[in-house]
Design an enzyme around this catalytic site. Sequence first.
Site, PDB file in Angstrom:
ATOM      1  N   TRP A   1      48.598  33.974  77.387  1.00  0.00           N
ATOM      2  CA  TRP A   1      48.416  35.419  77.472  1.00  0.00           C
ATOM      3  C   TRP A   1      48.104  35.884  78.902  1.00  0.00           C
ATOM      4  O   TRP A   1      48.054  37.067  79.175  1.00  0.00           O
ATOM      5  CB  TRP A   1      47.320  35.874  76.519  1.00  0.00           C
ATOM      6  CG  TRP A   1      46.031  35.126  76.671  1.00  0.00           C
ATOM      7  CD1 TRP A   1      44.969  35.434  77.475  1.00  0.00           C
ATOM      8  CD2 TRP A   1      45.668  33.935  75.962  1.00  0.00           C
ATOM      9  NE1 TRP A   1      43.982  34.505  77.310  1.00  0.00           N
ATOM     10  CE2 TRP A   1      44.365  33.579  76.388  1.00  0.00           C
ATOM     11  CE3 TRP A   1      46.308  33.153  74.989  1.00  0.00           C
ATOM     12  CZ2 TRP A   1      43.693  32.467  75.884  1.00  0.00           C
ATOM     13  CZ3 TRP A   1      45.640  32.049  74.517  1.00  0.00           C
ATOM     14  CH2 TRP A   1      44.357  31.707  74.956  1.00  0.00           C
TER      15      TRP A   1
ATOM     16  N   LYS B   1      40.106  23.312  66.366  1.00  0.00           N
ATOM     17  CA  LYS B   1      41.362  22.665  65.970  1.00  0.00           C
ATOM     18  C   LYS B   1      41.680  21.480  66.880  1.00  0.00           C
ATOM     19  O   LYS B   1      41.963  20.372  66.410  1.00  0.00           O
ATOM     20  CB  LYS B   1      42.500  23.696  65.993  1.00  0.00           C
ATOM     21  CG  LYS B   1      42.304  24.842  65.002  1.00  0.00           C
ATOM     22  CD  LYS B   1      43.406  25.862  65.080  1.00  0.00           C
ATOM     23  CE  LYS B   1      43.310  26.725  66.328  1.00  0.00           C
ATOM     24  NZ  LYS B   1      42.114  27.602  66.337  1.00  0.00           N
ATOM     25  N   THR B   2      41.627  21.718  68.187  1.00  0.00           N
ATOM     26  CA  THR B   2      41.863  20.628  69.137  1.00  0.00           C
ATOM     27  C   THR B   2      40.731  19.611  69.061  1.00  0.00           C
ATOM     28  O   THR B   2      40.969  18.400  69.129  1.00  0.00           O
ATOM     29  CB  THR B   2      41.983  21.175  70.564  1.00  0.00           C
ATOM     30  OG1 THR B   2      43.148  22.009  70.654  1.00  0.00           O
ATOM     31  CG2 THR B   2      42.108  20.053  71.587  1.00  0.00           C
ATOM     32  N   THR B   3      39.516  20.104  68.904  1.00  0.00           N
ATOM     33  CA  THR B   3      38.359  19.207  68.818  1.00  0.00           C
ATOM     34  C   THR B   3      38.511  18.236  67.656  1.00  0.00           C
ATOM     35  O   THR B   3      38.223  17.041  67.777  1.00  0.00           O
ATOM     36  CB  THR B   3      37.071  20.031  68.652  1.00  0.00           C
ATOM     37  OG1 THR B   3      36.973  20.972  69.735  1.00  0.00           O
ATOM     38  CG2 THR B   3      35.849  19.128  68.669  1.00  0.00           C
TER      39      THR B   3
ATOM     40  N   GLU C   1      48.280  22.509  70.344  1.00  0.00           N
ATOM     41  CA  GLU C   1      48.705  23.894  70.566  1.00  0.00           C
ATOM     42  C   GLU C   1      50.229  24.044  70.514  1.00  0.00           C
ATOM     43  O   GLU C   1      50.812  24.919  71.147  1.00  0.00           O
ATOM     44  CB  GLU C   1      48.138  24.401  71.892  1.00  0.00           C
ATOM     45  CG  GLU C   1      46.604  24.451  71.859  1.00  0.00           C
ATOM     46  CD  GLU C   1      45.963  24.687  73.207  1.00  0.00           C
ATOM     47  OE1 GLU C   1      46.504  24.215  74.221  1.00  0.00           O
ATOM     48  OE2 GLU C   1      44.925  25.348  73.246  1.00  0.00           O
TER      49      GLU C   1
ATOM     50  N   LYS D   1      37.330  28.154  65.848  1.00  0.00           N
ATOM     51  CA  LYS D   1      37.182  27.164  66.913  1.00  0.00           C
ATOM     52  C   LYS D   1      37.150  25.761  66.320  1.00  0.00           C
ATOM     53  O   LYS D   1      36.514  25.532  65.291  1.00  0.00           O
ATOM     54  CB  LYS D   1      35.876  27.426  67.663  1.00  0.00           C
ATOM     55  CG  LYS D   1      35.479  26.339  68.655  1.00  0.00           C
ATOM     56  CD  LYS D   1      34.167  26.681  69.333  1.00  0.00           C
ATOM     57  CE  LYS D   1      33.600  25.485  70.078  1.00  0.00           C
ATOM     58  NZ  LYS D   1      34.525  24.912  71.059  1.00  0.00           N
TER      59      LYS D   1
ATOM     60  N   ASN E   1      42.224  30.658  62.836  1.00  0.00           N
ATOM     61  CA  ASN E   1      41.720  31.398  63.993  1.00  0.00           C
ATOM     62  C   ASN E   1      40.356  30.923  64.483  1.00  0.00           C
ATOM     63  O   ASN E   1      39.822  31.463  65.451  1.00  0.00           O
ATOM     64  CB  ASN E   1      41.628  32.891  63.650  1.00  0.00           C
ATOM     65  CG  ASN E   1      42.996  33.500  63.409  1.00  0.00           C
ATOM     66  OD1 ASN E   1      44.000  33.035  63.948  1.00  0.00           O
ATOM     67  ND2 ASN E   1      43.045  34.530  62.583  1.00  0.00           N
TER      68      ASN E   1
ATOM     69  N   PHE F   1      46.630  29.458  79.989  1.00  0.00           N
ATOM     70  CA  PHE F   1      46.596  30.370  78.847  1.00  0.00           C
ATOM     71  C   PHE F   1      47.818  31.279  78.865  1.00  0.00           C
ATOM     72  O   PHE F   1      48.028  32.046  79.797  1.00  0.00           O
ATOM     73  CB  PHE F   1      45.319  31.211  78.885  1.00  0.00           C
ATOM     74  CG  PHE F   1      44.067  30.397  78.753  1.00  0.00           C
ATOM     75  CD1 PHE F   1      43.720  29.835  77.529  1.00  0.00           C
ATOM     76  CD2 PHE F   1      43.243  30.170  79.841  1.00  0.00           C
ATOM     77  CE1 PHE F   1      42.578  29.077  77.389  1.00  0.00           C
ATOM     78  CE2 PHE F   1      42.093  29.410  79.718  1.00  0.00           C
ATOM     79  CZ  PHE F   1      41.754  28.858  78.487  1.00  0.00           C
TER      80      PHE F   1
ATOM     81  N   ARG G   1      38.928   8.083  66.541  1.00  0.00           N
ATOM     82  CA  ARG G   1      38.861   7.169  65.396  1.00  0.00           C
ATOM     83  C   ARG G   1      40.044   6.191  65.413  1.00  0.00           C
ATOM     84  O   ARG G   1      39.881   4.992  65.218  1.00  0.00           O
ATOM     85  CB  ARG G   1      38.854   7.970  64.098  1.00  0.00           C
ATOM     86  CG  ARG G   1      38.935   7.105  62.847  1.00  0.00           C
ATOM     87  CD  ARG G   1      38.934   7.974  61.608  1.00  0.00           C
ATOM     88  NE  ARG G   1      37.635   8.602  61.430  1.00  0.00           N
ATOM     89  CZ  ARG G   1      37.424   9.674  60.661  1.00  0.00           C
ATOM     90  NH1 ARG G   1      38.441  10.246  60.027  1.00  0.00           N
ATOM     91  NH2 ARG G   1      36.222  10.175  60.530  1.00  0.00           N
TER      92      ARG G   1
END
Length: 207
Positions: free
Chosen positions: A104, A51-53, A139, A49, A47, A102, A61
């Site tokens: 939601w 994950k995508t980063t 995602e 911040k 949960n 998004f 790399r």
Amino acid sequence: MTAELDPATRERRERAMQELAAARDAHRKAEGVSRGRRGLLIVNTGNGKGKTTAALGLMLRAHGRGLRVRMFQFLKHESAKFGEHRTLDVLGVPYEGLGDGFTWRSKDLENSAAMAAHGWSLARAAIESGEHDLIVLDEFTYALTYGWVPWPEVEAVLRARDPLLHVVVTGRDALPELIALADTVSEIRPVKHAYEAGIGAQTGIEY
């Protein structure tokens, strides 16, 4: 020469130096570790911040090492131009937005589900093409947990992929089956977030 330290920092330093020296002296190379390239299935979930980063950093790399990389984003709109998209454009790294923003906020969830299914068909074709060394399914966990894409089909494709192909999956609430199949799983846990203190999303940080 070490600068004068406050007592707490000095104690922390001395304790760390002892622990580091002990760890160095006790270190042994792990036995049975394979050498050479092997395709990994990597999952960034949780949960918090980043994950995508983290996946983008891995792409950077890999690109720097000459690997052929590609990203499919299952929630981002095809016209999204966040900071990462601008950078990927400069680098010439292909990516595709497959969602309607998004989830939601979606006013047509059936359309969202259809877009996810279509996105998976594109991602599957890329996985099976043999034209890439690393593919990011950003995602994608949502498409699985919402039942928009069937896990048995995804599992079959991942198991049958080129043994040298790396695949990265990001998103919250990764299926237990995906976690079991993966080689590396990182769960990002939220500790603090600026948004909770009333600080809005920052250009270049959140988007």
